[in-house]
Motif scaffolding. Structure first.
Motif, mmCIF file in Angstrom:
data_model
loop_
_atom_site.group_PDB
_atom_site.id
_atom_site.type_symbol
_atom_site.label_atom_id
_atom_site.label_comp_id
_atom_site.label_asym_id
_atom_site.label_seq_id
_atom_site.Cartn_x
_atom_site.Cartn_y
_atom_site.Cartn_z
ATOM 1 N N GLY A 133 0.821 -1.198 0.000
ATOM 2 C CA GLY A 133 0.000 0.000 0.000
ATOM 3 C C GLY A 133 0.858 1.251 0.000
ATOM 4 O O GLY A 133 2.029 1.228 0.368
ATOM 5 N N SER A 134 0.244 2.337 -0.458
ATOM 6 C CA SER A 134 0.892 3.647 -0.454
ATOM 7 C C SER A 134 -0.225 4.690 -0.476
ATOM 8 O O SER A 134 -1.400 4.351 -0.575
ATOM 9 C CB SER A 134 1.811 3.808 -1.673
ATOM 10 O OG SER A 134 1.061 3.701 -2.877
ATOM 11 N N HIS A 135 0.158 5.970 -0.413
ATOM 12 C CA HIS A 135 -0.841 7.038 -0.381
ATOM 13 C C HIS A 135 -1.376 7.331 -1.777
ATOM 14 O O HIS A 135 -0.616 7.429 -2.738
ATOM 15 C CB HIS A 135 -0.247 8.315 0.213
ATOM 16 C CG HIS A 135 -1.260 9.412 0.318
ATOM 17 N ND1 HIS A 135 -1.321 10.446 -0.582
ATOM 18 C CD2 HIS A 135 -2.275 9.610 1.190
ATOM 19 C CE1 HIS A 135 -2.321 11.245 -0.255
ATOM 20 N NE2 HIS A 135 -2.916 10.760 0.821
ATOM 21 N N GLY A 136 -2.695 7.453 -1.881
ATOM 22 C CA GLY A 136 -3.291 7.826 -3.155
ATOM 23 C C GLY A 136 -4.669 7.232 -3.332
ATOM 24 O O GLY A 136 -5.253 6.679 -2.392
ATOM 25 N N THR A 137 -5.169 7.329 -4.567
ATOM 26 C CA THR A 137 -6.513 6.848 -4.882
ATOM 27 C C THR A 137 -6.506 5.732 -5.924
ATOM 28 O O THR A 137 -7.563 5.215 -6.270
ATOM 29 C CB THR A 137 -7.392 8.007 -5.411
ATOM 30 O OG1 THR A 137 -6.773 8.535 -6.600
ATOM 31 C CG2 THR A 137 -7.551 9.107 -4.385
ATOM 32 N N LEU A 138 -5.345 5.374 -6.413
ATOM 33 C CA LEU A 138 -5.255 4.345 -7.448
ATOM 34 C C LEU A 138 -5.350 2.946 -6.844
ATOM 35 O O LEU A 138 -5.436 2.792 -5.622
ATOM 36 C CB LEU A 138 -3.945 4.506 -8.225
ATOM 37 C CG LEU A 138 -3.733 5.858 -8.905
ATOM 38 C CD1 LEU A 138 -2.362 5.927 -9.558
ATOM 39 C CD2 LEU A 138 -4.845 6.125 -9.920
ATOM 40 N N GLU A 139 -5.296 1.926 -7.690
ATOM 41 C CA GLU A 139 -5.362 0.551 -7.218
ATOM 42 C C GLU A 139 -4.231 0.261 -6.231
ATOM 43 O O GLU A 139 -3.069 0.555 -6.509
ATOM 44 C CB GLU A 139 -5.288 -0.416 -8.395
ATOM 45 C CG GLU A 139 -6.510 -0.350 -9.285
ATOM 46 C CD GLU A 139 -6.470 -1.378 -10.396
ATOM 47 O OE1 GLU A 139 -5.428 -2.031 -10.592
ATOM 48 O OE2 GLU A 139 -7.501 -1.516 -11.079
ATOM 49 N N GLY A 140 -4.588 -0.294 -5.083
ATOM 50 C CA GLY A 140 -3.597 -0.634 -4.072
ATOM 51 C C GLY A 140 -3.148 0.534 -3.217
ATOM 52 O O GLY A 140 -2.320 0.366 -2.331
ATOM 53 N N GLN A 141 -3.682 1.713 -3.484
ATOM 54 C CA GLN A 141 -3.327 2.889 -2.688
ATOM 55 C C GLN A 141 -4.449 3.183 -1.688
ATOM 56 O O GLN A 141 -5.596 2.781 -1.885
ATOM 57 C CB GLN A 141 -3.094 4.097 -3.585
ATOM 58 C CG GLN A 141 -1.889 3.931 -4.485
ATOM 59 C CD GLN A 141 -1.634 5.176 -5.317
ATOM 60 O OE1 GLN A 141 -2.573 5.855 -5.730
ATOM 61 N NE2 GLN A 141 -0.361 5.458 -5.555
ATOM 62 N N MET A 142 -4.076 3.902 -0.605
ATOM 63 C CA MET A 142 -5.032 4.188 0.463
ATOM 64 C C MET A 142 -4.827 5.609 0.967
ATOM 65 O O MET A 142 -3.776 6.213 0.756
ATOM 66 C CB MET A 142 -4.844 3.192 1.608
ATOM 67 C CG MET A 142 -5.113 1.754 1.204
ATOM 68 S SD MET A 142 -4.701 0.553 2.487
ATOM 69 C CE MET A 142 -2.924 0.405 2.280
#
Length: 186
Positions: A133-142
């Motif tokens: 996971g990482s920061h954002g709105t894309l797939e796999g991001q939160m």
């Protein structure tokens, strides 16, 4: 008083609770009768500040997300302190507010790292294994994930708070899908 936040129901049908106002972890029975304090307020071993999640694993140990101390603490079932791991930061094994946590049957500890926008996985000794996971709105991001659980298929679901969705991963961290809840009534 009691301000419960995290809850885990034990096999004996007692409730492990995190109390974020009085900074403690305790156990009560189904009638609300106090049984034991597992962790008290403070900064030492076995003490917590703003604990958000509690989990009783199949090793009969209690795992606590000690949120404002940026660590996870592990206790014996009777409340005896076992170990802690984690410090404040963004590196592997560091947290910026651990929120939700669960422990798999093979004793891997999955911790939602809220402000680092990721999930970190540790072995039962607290050794870092992997992250996803990482920061954002894309797939796999939160965006500030709050909680985590396992699906019946053994995958991981993460409550992605500010993206208003549930993100699904395999236990190894591969993105599966996300469920968006923007269309539901307010």
């Amino acid at each position: 008083g009691l301000y419960p936040y995290g809850l885990h129901i034990t096999p004996e049908n007692t409730y492990l609770l995190t109390d974020i106002a009085y900074h403690r972890v305790l156990e009560v029975d189904e009638n609300g009768t106090f049984l034991q304090i597992i962790a008290t307020s403070g900064s030492g071993d076995g003490q917590v500040n703003n604990p958000r999640s509690v989990y009783l694993a199949n090793d009969n140990r209690v795992y606590v997300a000690d949120t404002n101390r940026h660590r996870v603490q592990i206790f014996e079932r009777n409340g005896t302190f076992v170990r802690k791991f984690g410090t404040s930061g963004s590196g592997d094994g560091q947290f910026n507010q651990p929120y939700g946590l669960v422990v798999s049957d093979d004793l891997e500890i999955f911790v939602v790292d809220r402000y680092n926008n990721r999930v970190q996985v540790f072995d039962s000794n607290g050794t870092f294994l992997r992250k996803f996971g990482s920061h954002g709105t894309l797939e796999g991001q939160m965006n500030q994930p709050h909680d985590i659980d396992f699906t019946d298929q053994g995958n991981v679901m993460v409550a992605d708070f500010y993206n208003r969705r549930i993100v699904h991963f395999t236990k190894t961290g591969q993105f599966i899908k996300h469920d968006s809840y923007n269309n539901h009534p307010e």
